[in-house]
Design an enzyme around this catalytic site. Structure first.
Site, PDB file in Angstrom:
ATOM      1  N   HIS A 138       6.891   6.984  25.596  1.00 21.70           N
ATOM      2  CA  HIS A 138       6.762   5.630  25.052  1.00 21.70           C
ATOM      3  C   HIS A 138       6.500   5.581  23.548  1.00 21.70           C
ATOM      4  O   HIS A 138       5.723   4.763  23.055  1.00 21.70           O
ATOM      5  CB  HIS A 138       5.671   4.864  25.794  1.00 21.70           C
ATOM      6  CG  HIS A 138       5.973   4.608  27.237  1.00 21.70           C
ATOM      7  ND1 HIS A 138       7.263   4.500  27.706  1.00 21.70           N
ATOM      8  CD2 HIS A 138       5.161   4.444  28.324  1.00 21.70           C
ATOM      9  CE1 HIS A 138       7.237   4.275  29.012  1.00 21.70           C
ATOM     10  NE2 HIS A 138       5.985   4.248  29.412  1.00 21.70           N
ATOM     11  N   HIS A 211       7.031  -3.266  28.841  1.00 25.35           N
ATOM     12  CA  HIS A 211       6.369  -2.568  29.947  1.00 25.35           C
ATOM     13  C   HIS A 211       5.447  -3.508  30.725  1.00 25.35           C
ATOM     14  O   HIS A 211       4.322  -3.144  31.068  1.00 25.35           O
ATOM     15  CB  HIS A 211       5.574  -1.377  29.400  1.00 25.35           C
ATOM     16  CG  HIS A 211       5.339  -0.274  30.387  1.00 25.35           C
ATOM     17  ND1 HIS A 211       4.501  -0.420  31.486  1.00 25.35           N
ATOM     18  CD2 HIS A 211       5.822   0.990  30.451  1.00 25.35           C
ATOM     19  CE1 HIS A 211       4.471   0.715  32.163  1.00 25.35           C
ATOM     20  NE2 HIS A 211       5.272   1.593  31.559  1.00 25.35           N
ATOM     21  N   GLU A 347      11.429  -1.731  33.777  1.00 26.68           N
ATOM     22  CA  GLU A 347      11.619  -1.422  32.361  1.00 26.68           C
ATOM     23  C   GLU A 347      13.109  -1.167  32.099  1.00 26.68           C
ATOM     24  O   GLU A 347      13.614  -0.081  32.351  1.00 26.68           O
ATOM     25  CB  GLU A 347      10.809  -0.193  31.982  1.00 26.68           C
ATOM     26  CG  GLU A 347       9.334  -0.262  32.348  1.00 26.68           C
ATOM     27  CD  GLU A 347       8.700   1.112  32.376  1.00 26.68           C
ATOM     28  OE1 GLU A 347       8.867   1.873  31.393  1.00 26.68           O
ATOM     29  OE2 GLU A 347       8.059   1.443  33.390  1.00 26.68           O
TER      30      GLU A 347
END
Length: 382
Positions: A138, A211, A347
């Site tokens: 991420h 997210h 996502e």
């Protein structure tokens, strides 16, 4: 002895003749569609983070902060018309500053994982900041979720919050000065539309997503009873550290077959499947059917008890479905404990580790090109 004014007696007589139904109810006052800004909190250095409330005429609201682009809350109606919050989030700005398990932010520069925290582009190796078992997850230690974005609210019947951020060349190891715009639009039909745009001055890689953890019950139950449909005939198996192997495998005959609406709890505990073991549940990327770069149906999630139905559309080639496998009782809004399986993430993204997998769709962005991506989450009932 009581006396009545003549008009009162006349009205009483008419009521008796016509059948009295009680006083005329006052219709509920609907707030106008639009967007409003309040202060969400303050950084130790005195800077302020703002909270923007988007509202449509139907009564749906979405609250977003320019710190990390977090979706702080979102309300949607159940089958009786009751609006409840359906997004996991934290009670205060201070809680977000402490860090969260990605409860609703913008993820970048690269959503999901890059194996070994490095990649090679145009013959040059770039070493990234590792933050997950030697990999990068991420966007690194200080990704886009930890940045204060510039915010521009756009009022109207479909209010929009535009967030912009410039990521400097070398940030978290990535090349190029990257200019990013993420626009959240609350549409009339109870859809949240997220539009991503970006440009760069050097070749780089990019994979943006959001997210958000959804709980369609209004925080009353976990997600195991949800009926999930993913419009995908294949998925990406991973190794033990959850880096894709590079294979693209069919879902048919596996716990990953959600081509028809299937209750999550009937598949998620199949411990005979090594992929379920690796992810401690579902934490995998499905390869969506249909052409990427075209907005198309990607998935649906239905909570039969509340009746809420979420329908996701995207231009992305994949969707990482994550079933909150590692939530451990974190206290969220209203003191609710966010436990394992208490949310589901859809996502939308390019495939994990794409920079190291030549057979995956490219995530390379070059000068003169514009990165474009759209995802829509629509809320209805059935």
């Amino acid at each position: 002895m009581k006396f009545f004014a003549p008009t009162l007696l006349l009205n009483l007589a008419l009521s008796l003749l016509n059948g009295y139904a009680g006083p005329t109810p006052t219709p509920p006052i609907k707030k106008m569609a639009g967007i409003e800004k309040t202060v969400f909190g303050q950084f130790p250095d005195g800077r302020e983070a703002d909270l923007f409330t988007l509202r449509n005429a139907a009564g749906m609201t979405v609250k977003i902060t320019n710190y990390g682009g977090y979706i702080v809350s979102m309300t949607a109606p159940d089958k009786s018309g009751t609006y409840e919050d359906i997004i996991l989030g934290m009670p205060t700005f201070a809680d977000y500053l402490k860090g969260t398990p990605s409860l609703g932010p913008i993820i970048g520069r690269f959503g999901n994982r890059i194996g070994g925290a490095k990649f090679t582009l145009d013959g040059k190796e770039y070493v990234l900041t590792p933050n997950s078992r030697g990999n990068q997850l991420h966007g690194g230690r200080v990704g886009f979720d930890k940045k204060l974005w510039n915010a521009t609210p756009v009022d109207g019947n479909e209010p929009t919050l535009k967030l912009t951020y410039t990521s400097a060349d070398g940030e978290e190891g990535y090349p190029g000065n990257l200019s990013v715009e993420v626009a959240y639009t609350l549409q009339r039909d109870n859809s949240l539309r997220i539009t991503y745009l970006a440009t760069t001055d050097k070749p780089t890689v990019l994979n943006l997503t959001n997210h958000a953890y959804f709980n369609l019950s209004g925080m009353k139950r976990d997600v195991l009873g949800y009926a999930l449909m993913i419009k995908a005939n294949s998925f990406l198996p991973t190794d033990a550290s959850q880096i894709p192997t590079g294979a693209i495998e069919p879902v048919k005959g596996t716990p990953f077959d959600f081509t028809k609406p299937t209750v999550v709890g009937t598949r998620i505990n199949d411990t005979t499947n090594v992929q379920i073991k690796y992810g401690s549940g579902f934490d995998h990327c499905w390869v969506l059917d249909g052409p990427a770069n075209k907005l198309r149906l990607g998935a649906t999630v239905h909570d039969p008890e509340s009746g809420r139905l979420m329908t996701m559309y995207t231009t992305e080639p994949g969707v990482q479905v994550y079933t909150a496998n590692h939530l451990n009782g974190l206290k969220g809004k209203e003191g609710v404990a966010y436990t394992k399986r208490f949310g589901i993430c859809l996502e939308t993204q390019h495939f994990p580790d794409s920079p190291n997998k030549p057979n995956f769709p490219s995530t390379v962005l070059r000068p003169g090109e514009t990165y474009r991506s759209i995802t829509v989450y629509n809320f209805s009932t059935k």
